[in-house]
Scaffold this motif. Structure first.
Motif, PDB file in Angstrom:
ATOM      1  N   MET A   1       0.842  -1.301  -0.113  1.00 53.80           N
ATOM      2  CA  MET A   1       0.014   0.018  -0.055  1.00 53.80           C
ATOM      3  C   MET A   1       0.766   1.253   0.179  1.00 53.80           C
ATOM      4  N   GLU A   2       0.799   2.244  -1.049  1.00 44.70           N
ATOM      5  CA  GLU A   2       1.537   3.445  -0.984  1.00 44.70           C
ATOM      6  C   GLU A   2       0.908   4.558   0.010  1.00 44.70           C
ATOM      7  N   VAL A   3       1.665   5.235   0.888  1.00 46.72           N
ATOM      8  CA  VAL A   3       1.427   6.160   1.800  1.00 46.72           C
ATOM      9  C   VAL A   3       2.115   7.343   1.348  1.00 46.72           C
ATOM     10  N   ARG A   4       1.568   8.323   1.289  1.00 47.78           N
ATOM     11  CA  ARG A   4       2.060   9.738   1.118  1.00 47.78           C
ATOM     12  C   ARG A   4       1.620  10.604   2.320  1.00 47.78           C
ATOM     13  N   ILE A   5       2.342  11.144   3.032  1.00 48.90           N
ATOM     14  CA  ILE A   5       2.068  11.994   4.159  1.00 48.90           C
ATOM     15  C   ILE A   5       2.832  13.374   3.896  1.00 48.90           C
ATOM     16  N   GLY A   6       1.843  14.504   4.047  1.00 43.03           N
ATOM     17  CA  GLY A   6       2.303  15.928   3.978  1.00 43.03           C
ATOM     18  C   GLY A   6       2.477  16.402   5.352  1.00 43.03           C
ATOM     19  N   VAL A   7       3.596  16.973   5.497  1.00 44.17           N
ATOM     20  CA  VAL A   7       3.659  17.376   7.193  1.00 44.17           C
ATOM     21  C   VAL A   7       3.699  18.946   7.045  1.00 44.17           C
ATOM     22  N   GLN A   8       3.198  19.757   7.834  1.00 47.20           N
ATOM     23  CA  GLN A   8       3.140  21.024   7.893  1.00 47.20           C
ATOM     24  C   GLN A   8       4.484  21.647   7.829  1.00 47.20           C
ATOM     25  N   ASN A   9       4.612  22.552   7.049  1.00 44.24           N
ATOM     26  CA  ASN A   9       6.035  23.584   6.999  1.00 44.24           C
ATOM     27  C   ASN A   9       7.086  22.745   6.573  1.00 44.24           C
ATOM     28  N   VAL A  10       6.875  21.779   5.899  1.00 44.61           N
ATOM     29  CA  VAL A  10       8.026  20.897   5.214  1.00 44.61           C
ATOM     30  C   VAL A  10       7.432  20.450   3.680  1.00 44.61           C
ATOM     31  N   ALA A  11       8.601  21.140   2.868  1.00 41.89           N
ATOM     32  CA  ALA A  11       8.306  21.179   1.489  1.00 41.89           C
ATOM     33  C   ALA A  11       8.225  19.857   0.740  1.00 41.89           C
ATOM     34  N   ARG A  12       8.658  18.787   1.323  1.00 39.13           N
ATOM     35  CA  ARG A  12       8.582  17.560   0.635  1.00 39.13           C
ATOM     36  C   ARG A  12       7.865  16.427   1.428  1.00 39.13           C
ATOM     37  N   GLU A  13       7.047  15.614   0.658  1.00 35.64           N
ATOM     38  CA  GLU A  13       6.064  14.816   1.764  1.00 35.64           C
ATOM     39  C   GLU A  13       6.951  13.393   1.746  1.00 35.64           C
ATOM     40  N   LEU A  14       6.426  12.468   2.848  1.00 37.56           N
ATOM     41  CA  LEU A  14       6.979  11.280   3.089  1.00 37.56           C
ATOM     42  C   LEU A  14       6.163  10.385   2.213  1.00 37.56           C
ATOM     43  N   ASN A  21      -2.823  -2.681   5.536  1.00 34.22           N
ATOM     44  CA  ASN A  21      -3.944  -2.167   4.688  1.00 34.22           C
ATOM     45  C   ASN A  21      -4.473  -1.040   4.895  1.00 34.22           C
ATOM     46  N   ALA A  22      -5.507  -0.593   4.017  1.00 33.34           N
ATOM     47  CA  ALA A  22      -5.910   0.800   4.015  1.00 33.34           C
ATOM     48  C   ALA A  22      -6.631   0.945   5.283  1.00 33.34           C
ATOM     49  N   GLU A  23      -7.602   0.028   6.063  1.00 34.97           N
ATOM     50  CA  GLU A  23      -8.017   0.041   7.040  1.00 34.97           C
ATOM     51  C   GLU A  23      -7.228   0.386   8.448  1.00 34.97           C
ATOM     52  N   GLU A  24      -6.076  -0.429   8.450  1.00 39.71           N
ATOM     53  CA  GLU A  24      -5.290  -0.135   9.633  1.00 39.71           C
ATOM     54  C   GLU A  24      -4.582   1.057   9.536  1.00 39.71           C
ATOM     55  N   ILE A  25      -4.297   1.825   8.319  1.00 41.36           N
ATOM     56  CA  ILE A  25      -3.694   2.936   8.251  1.00 41.36           C
ATOM     57  C   ILE A  25      -4.544   4.009   8.545  1.00 41.36           C
ATOM     58  N   THR A  26      -5.751   3.785   8.223  1.00 41.74           N
ATOM     59  CA  THR A  26      -6.965   4.828   8.355  1.00 41.74           C
ATOM     60  C   THR A  26      -7.322   4.810   9.748  1.00 41.74           C
ATOM     61  N   ALA A  27      -7.067   3.793  10.532  1.00 39.99           N
ATOM     62  CA  ALA A  27      -7.488   3.614  11.955  1.00 39.99           C
ATOM     63  C   ALA A  27      -6.303   4.099  12.821  1.00 39.99           C
ATOM     64  N   ASP A  60      -2.397  10.396   2.214  1.00 38.05           N
ATOM     65  CA  ASP A  60      -3.151   9.779   1.092  1.00 38.05           C
ATOM     66  C   ASP A  60      -2.411   8.463   1.027  1.00 38.05           C
ATOM     67  N   ILE A  61      -3.551   7.538   1.127  1.00 37.49           N
ATOM     68  CA  ILE A  61      -3.510   6.138   0.994  1.00 37.49           C
ATOM     69  C   ILE A  61      -3.934   5.732  -0.268  1.00 37.49           C
ATOM     70  N   GLY A  62      -2.767   5.109  -1.004  1.00 37.86           N
ATOM     71  CA  GLY A  62      -3.199   4.622  -2.377  1.00 37.86           C
ATOM     72  C   GLY A  62      -3.293   3.049  -2.444  1.00 37.86           C
ATOM     73  N   ALA A  63      -3.549   2.718  -3.700  1.00 37.17           N
ATOM     74  CA  ALA A  63      -3.807   1.344  -3.986  1.00 37.17           C
ATOM     75  C   ALA A  63      -2.147   0.681  -3.913  1.00 37.17           C
TER      76      ALA A  63
END
Length: 74
Positions: A1-14, A21-27, A60-63
């Motif tokens: 599962m691809e995960v993209r995390i945007g952090v405030q005041n940081v130009a690059r995303e993780l 899975n998506a449910e575990e990440i969302t929880a 952002d939780i991708g497929a």
């Protein structure tokens, strides 16, 4: 599962691939935001990504990424 995390005041995303899975990440995101603690996720190599919930801009939780191998011959 691809995960993209945007952090405030940081130009690059993780960006990383997670074995969760998506449910575990969302929880995990919901719990971290609700409790005001930190978001902890594991990547597919077993490393832990930790981000303070107060600093989250977006998650952002991708497929699951399907990698194609070979060449297309016409």
């Amino acid at each position: 599962m691809e995960v993209r995390i945007g952090v405030q005041n940081v130009a690059r995303e993780l960006v990383f691939e997670s074995a969760q899975n998506a449910e575990e990440i969302t929880a995990a995101v919901s719990a971290a935001l609700g409790e005001g603690t930190v978001l902890q996720l594991k990547d597919e190599k077993g490393r832990t990504v930790v981000v303070p919930a107060a600093s989250l801009g977006y998650v952002d939780i991708g497929a699951s990424e399907v990698r194609k191998v070979g060449f297309g011959l016409s």
